[in-house]
Design a protein around this motif. Structure first.
Motif, PDB file in Angstrom:
ATOM      1  N   GLU A 298      39.224  33.271  30.515  1.00  0.00           N
ATOM      2  CA  GLU A 298      38.972  34.702  30.705  1.00  0.00           C
ATOM      3  C   GLU A 298      37.460  34.863  30.907  1.00  0.00           C
ATOM      4  OE1 GLU A 298      40.825  36.866  27.479  1.00  0.00           O
ATOM      5  OE2 GLU A 298      42.700  35.738  27.709  1.00  0.00           O
ATOM      6  N   PRO A 299      37.032  36.022  31.395  1.00  0.00           N
ATOM      7  CA  PRO A 299      35.605  36.141  31.734  1.00  0.00           C
ATOM      8  C   PRO A 299      34.671  35.709  30.599  1.00  0.00           C
ATOM      9  CG  PRO A 299      36.789  38.013  32.623  1.00  0.00           C
ATOM     10  CD  PRO A 299      37.788  37.222  31.820  1.00  0.00           C
TER      11      PRO A 299
ATOM     12  N   GLY B 208      35.517  30.648  28.276  1.00  0.00           N
ATOM     13  CA  GLY B 208      35.625  29.504  29.166  1.00  0.00           C
ATOM     14  C   GLY B 208      35.839  28.240  28.358  1.00  0.00           C
TER      15      GLY B 208
ATOM     16  N   ILE C  50      40.789  34.333  34.699  1.00  0.00           N
ATOM     17  CA  ILE C  50      39.972  33.990  35.874  1.00  0.00           C
ATOM     18  C   ILE C  50      39.986  32.485  36.115  1.00  0.00           C
ATOM     19  CG2 ILE C  50      38.448  35.975  35.572  1.00  0.00           C
ATOM     20  CD1 ILE C  50      36.294  33.995  34.547  1.00  0.00           C
ATOM     21  N   PHE C  51      39.474  32.086  37.295  1.00  0.00           N
ATOM     22  CA  PHE C  51      39.405  30.676  37.700  1.00  0.00           C
ATOM     23  C   PHE C  51      40.792  30.029  37.687  1.00  0.00           C
ATOM     24  CE2 PHE C  51      34.880  30.562  35.702  1.00  0.00           C
ATOM     25  CZ  PHE C  51      34.397  31.323  36.746  1.00  0.00           C
TER      26      PHE C  51
ATOM     27  N   ARG D 186      24.827  33.982  27.361  1.00  0.00           N
ATOM     28  CA  ARG D 186      26.223  33.552  27.287  1.00  0.00           C
ATOM     29  C   ARG D 186      26.516  32.937  25.919  1.00  0.00           C
ATOM     30  NH1 ARG D 186      31.289  33.871  29.847  1.00  0.00           N
ATOM     31  NH2 ARG D 186      32.360  31.874  29.704  1.00  0.00           N
TER      32      ARG D 186
ATOM     33  N   GLN E   3      29.320  30.935  23.608  1.00  0.00           N
ATOM     34  CA  GLN E   3      30.562  30.153  23.557  1.00  0.00           C
ATOM     35  C   GLN E   3      30.443  29.204  22.370  1.00  0.00           C
ATOM     36  OE1 GLN E   3      33.333  29.970  26.612  1.00  0.00           O
ATOM     37  NE2 GLN E   3      32.546  31.944  25.923  1.00  0.00           N
TER      38      GLN E   3
ATOM     39  N   HIS F 169      31.319  29.501  36.241  1.00  0.00           N
ATOM     40  CA  HIS F 169      30.553  30.606  36.846  1.00  0.00           C
ATOM     41  C   HIS F 169      29.416  30.089  37.728  1.00  0.00           C
ATOM     42  CE1 HIS F 169      32.620  33.649  34.407  1.00  0.00           C
ATOM     43  NE2 HIS F 169      32.635  32.718  33.467  1.00  0.00           N
TER      44      HIS F 169
END
Lengths: 565, 565
Positions: free
Chosen positions: A168-169, A172, A197-198, B317, B319, B414
């Motif tokens: 999802e955006p 990842g 996504i992707f 970002r 994660q 991305h």
């Protein structure tokens, strides 16, 4: 532009002369009847023809025209649907599927060779069918009998294709952050809502239906990875009705234009649970493990394709006098006679051939892990696959991009323009370093989850098996491999002695550790290739141009550990 | 997409605090009045504004829309012509041109910084003006007074642009194979006929005229490089008439879509000799030497641009949990806190900053070589430029591509899509490893023409200068640099002792030798950066992640020489 050609004889040499696959497969009751080299060679010949004649010619249009999006539909590049229909109808996707499901029951390694070739020929086209095999395994092992009845045969034959809807955006590498919602309905189905996504092959016209496997979270599930469950949502339900799954757009990418990378929206789409609630990632990882070996072989295939192009060009193109083999009857010598070019080409052979030995062995071990009557053998095989899959994925996708770029260099300015198709390989290959877990994540997987988790015991046991194997040889290549294995043992000893702080010191060098193990296994592979009489250039290139990296990596790791260099 | 921003203060730090450029430039009578740091900083500030505000915003359209070809004409991407007109009218191309020709007489290093920034902002746009400076030098030093009267001022101001027409389909690295014909006319002019390929900016609408410098051969010239002469053929003659030079098409390329790469056909086009008959390559090499430093700075600029994007993204970002600096108030930590990401980013800083120190020093030495009153100083400066230019070109274009790809990796999936503009940098940067002499040719140039040609004397003298410079410091960085210099001396000793067969052994390791010298000079640069108080991350990254390559390269070279490792 010179076209990619699968070389069945080269593969047969590695499978039967180097790895003696026939002996290992004969130990497996489920495959013993299908382990005959002549039979397998014949299948390879036919597969090579299909790939070379049907799939390879579509590669340029796949890049230049690409997959096109309009009003929620995706039109694949010219010829792609016809090729796919011919592909599944000829039985190629079913090659290694279980016979009870409608597959042909051939060894997994054949499927892997097939996908290596397909990737070398046309990675864009190959993306959608490449996901089929993980989906089949996932449905086979986790889905309810009702879902299997509707979907398993369609997936094993490849009549329908499949996707993995994970990313999802904002989620990842960290799938635990995924927010797509699943709400249970009175009939036991679920309504899935969210945006993924992707999604490779999320929408296309290759097959008449597409089966989406979707990670989602129940409203009352805990946050993080343990709250995720897996659901099946088809594009069309068995009654022919279209589901509430919409392709919103496809991405503009660096390459791989032949493969639509989709943004998929689920609007209360009806789906069904696959496996247990909260175990979605486990079921998904089964798909991802199969997919990782596929991706490693994408690297091998693309690198071989790049080498084929560059080798052909270097034999034809004449520029300047070579230092040794000069042809005074011509104004200049073939550039393959220039040592920098020769080194570069031979280095890719060193990677392709060792990659094949290691990847095919891993594919064979996958069958051993499934089918061997002896539990100890199954466990050893599982261990091999767990250790070797992440390094195959990382190192060979890395080499496909960097070695592909080196092959582009052979063409000079002619490599930077479209003409010869080499720059497409560089662009197409780049994504393989990212998907199915970035190469950095592969390195952490190897070091932390596979090696440090059991204090190196599994790795040392695997190295022991290789050392035993090398006892039969006394070549220079075998001596090099034994030295490497011994040095790796010492390095593991340092990790074991490092105490509880060692993990923190190791984070920045996980990638170096993965390279050390890669190089050591390559040294073993080259000892085996050498013993089987493989042509010398790849082996010499390995010793001269690949192996010295080991010294650099060891230095980096030892410095990180604060150990003497 | 985050935009590239020139950082004038960073450059000022390297020029004035690290390199003390002001002291060196003050020794040169021609530049002493223009060596004041405050003045130069002010020019840099203005240049940075122009690049950031006018040129950088055109980069995406340059890639996506690109230069378009129709009926022999090339339309540049939206905004390109207006930006170029503003650029030359503001005097930017004339920055370092001689005042007597209409230039501003500022130090060459300012021009180099300007082109580093322009390349980082928009390499496609920068290609055509980038060729101007070599053409100006070539006309200034080789053309007749009549040609100078017509063309020199137009080139120094940049009102007209220029090309280098060297390559032909069968003559790339080997220009001696070129066949384009020049036939002398009764008025002393020549008729030029032939096809040239890969001509950057061969046709466009940026400027009102384009001056082509063309390598061609008289009918009675000897074959090979000594038969080549250089000719000037403008798109429009001074009387406004169009010449018989036609753009046949532009290439489809991996990247750099903003720059038209033209196939140029000369149909008995009237032109004039530049320099002496048969000395065309000599005159051209003057252009190429200036161009090589430009290309090195393209590498630095693109790498800095890639780092800027990746660094910005990695701070935003989030994660997964970082191993150390965790923020429990958020569901995940910024990926810059993950050691693999931090290492990758810091490594690019190590390359960018050391690259700037070495490239700017080289630009300063170019002025010393031209203007210093002391002949010995001029000779030393020439020696520096001859040795360092090829390794700057090869190593920093290599790093722009590979480090750019590493920066792409920070973005995960991305990065592979267009969104953030990072994949464009990877595609755009790839060609710099090829043009102005492939990086393999740079390596041969360094080893054979610059080092072995005088038995290493020039290199050892240059190393001696660096050792003397390091005597002032006793940091760990200085110790590392001294160790590297000593090891390089030993390696040169091995080459000297190698006897007549040594060249043959060295062909395949010329690239490794170039890396050894690169790393050694980087170690010196980091000792200087460290002494000036540069931020630590680049320096630590250099020591931990860049420097260990030296061990690997030395091993390869020693093995090739048959020497003990």
């Amino acid at each position: 532009m010179n076209a990619y050609r699968p070389q069945a004889a080269d593969i047969g040499f590695i499978l039967f002369d180097v790895l003696q696959a026939q002996d290992r497969l004969a130990q497996l009751p489920a495959l013993a009847d299908n382990a005959d080299p002549d039979l397998l060679r014949q299948v390879l010949e036919e597969a090579g023809k299909f790939v070379g004649e049907v799939v390879a010619p579509l590669n340029r249009d796949g890049d230049e025209i690409g997959a096109r999006f309009k009003d929620g539909a995706v039109t694949m590049p010219p010829g792609a649907r016809a090729a796919y229909q011919a592909f599944w109808q000829a039985g190629w996707p079913a090659l290694s599927g279980a016979t009870e499901d409608g597959g042909q029951g051939l060894p997994t390694v054949l499927e892997m060779v097939l996908y290596e070739w397909l990737s070398g020929a046309n990675l864009g086209w190959t993306m959608a069918p490449g996901l089929l095999h993980g989906a089949y395994e996932c449905i086979k092992h986790h889905a309810s009998p009702e879902l299997k009845a509707s979907y398993l045969e369609k997936l094993v034959t490849g009549e329908w294709l499949a996707t993995m809807c994970l990313t999802e955006p904002h989620a990842g590498s960290d799938l635990g952050l995924a927010r797509t919602k699943a709400v249970v309905q009175s009939d036991g189905s679920y309504q899935i809502s969210g945006t993924k996504i992707f999604i490779s092959g999320g929408e296309h016209d290759l097959s008449d239906n597409i089966v989406h496997l979707v990670l989602a979270r129940l409203p009352d599930s805990p946050p993080g990875p343990k709250g995720l469950s897996l659901f099946l949502v088809p594009k069309f339900y068995p009654d022919g009705q279209r589901s509430a799954v919409v392709c919103e757009r496809i991405e503009e990418k660096m390459g791989l234009h032949g493969s639509p990378t989709c943004v998929m929206r689920f609007d209360e789409a009806r789906g069904w649970l696959v496996g247990e609630l909260g175990k979605g990632l486990n079921a998904m990882f089964l798909m991802m493990n199969a997919a990782r070996l596929h991706v490693a072989l994408q690297g091998v295939g693309l690198l071989d394709a790049a080498w084929q192009k560059a080798d052909g060009y270097a034999r034809e193109r004449r520029q300047m006098r070579a230092p040794v083999r000069q042809d005074p009857s011509q104004p200049a010598d073939p550039i393959i006679e220039h040592p920098a070019v020769q080194r570069l080409l031979d280095t890719q052979r060193a990677w392709v051939d060792a990659g094949r030995v290691l990847a095919y062995r891993t594919a064979i071990e996958l069958d051993v892990a499934k089918h061997h009557p002896d539990a100890a053998q199954r466990q050893q095989a599982n261990l091999w696959c767990a250790l070797v899959t992440p390094l195959l994925k990382a190192s060979w996708t890395d080499q496909a991009f960097h070695g592909g770029s080196d092959c582009l260099q052979v063409f000079g300015g002619h490599g930077y323009v479209r003409e010869w198709g080499i720059e497409q390989i560089v662009r197409d290959s780049r994504v393989a370093m990212i998907y199915e877990g970035t190469n950095e994540i592969q390195a952490q997987d190897l070091l932390f989850r596979k090696v440090l988790a059991d204090q190196g015991a599994g790795l040392l046991a695997t190295l022991g098996g290789l050392e035993q194997d090398l006892d039969r040889f006394d070549s220079a290549a075998a001596v090099r491999a034994r030295t490497g294995l011994q040095q790796l043992r010492e390095l593991v000893g340092l990790l074991q002695a490092g105490g509880p702080g060692v993990a923190l010191q190791l984070y920045p060098v996980a990638g170096d550790f993965l390279r050390v193990v890669t190089l050591t296994l390559m040294a073993w592979a080259w000892a085996r290739l050498d013993a089987a009489g493989a042509a010398g250039q790849g082996g010499t290139a390995f010793a001269r141009w690949v192996w010295p990296e080991l010294a650099m990596r060891q230095l980096m790791i030892r410095q990180a550990l604060g150990a003497a260099a």
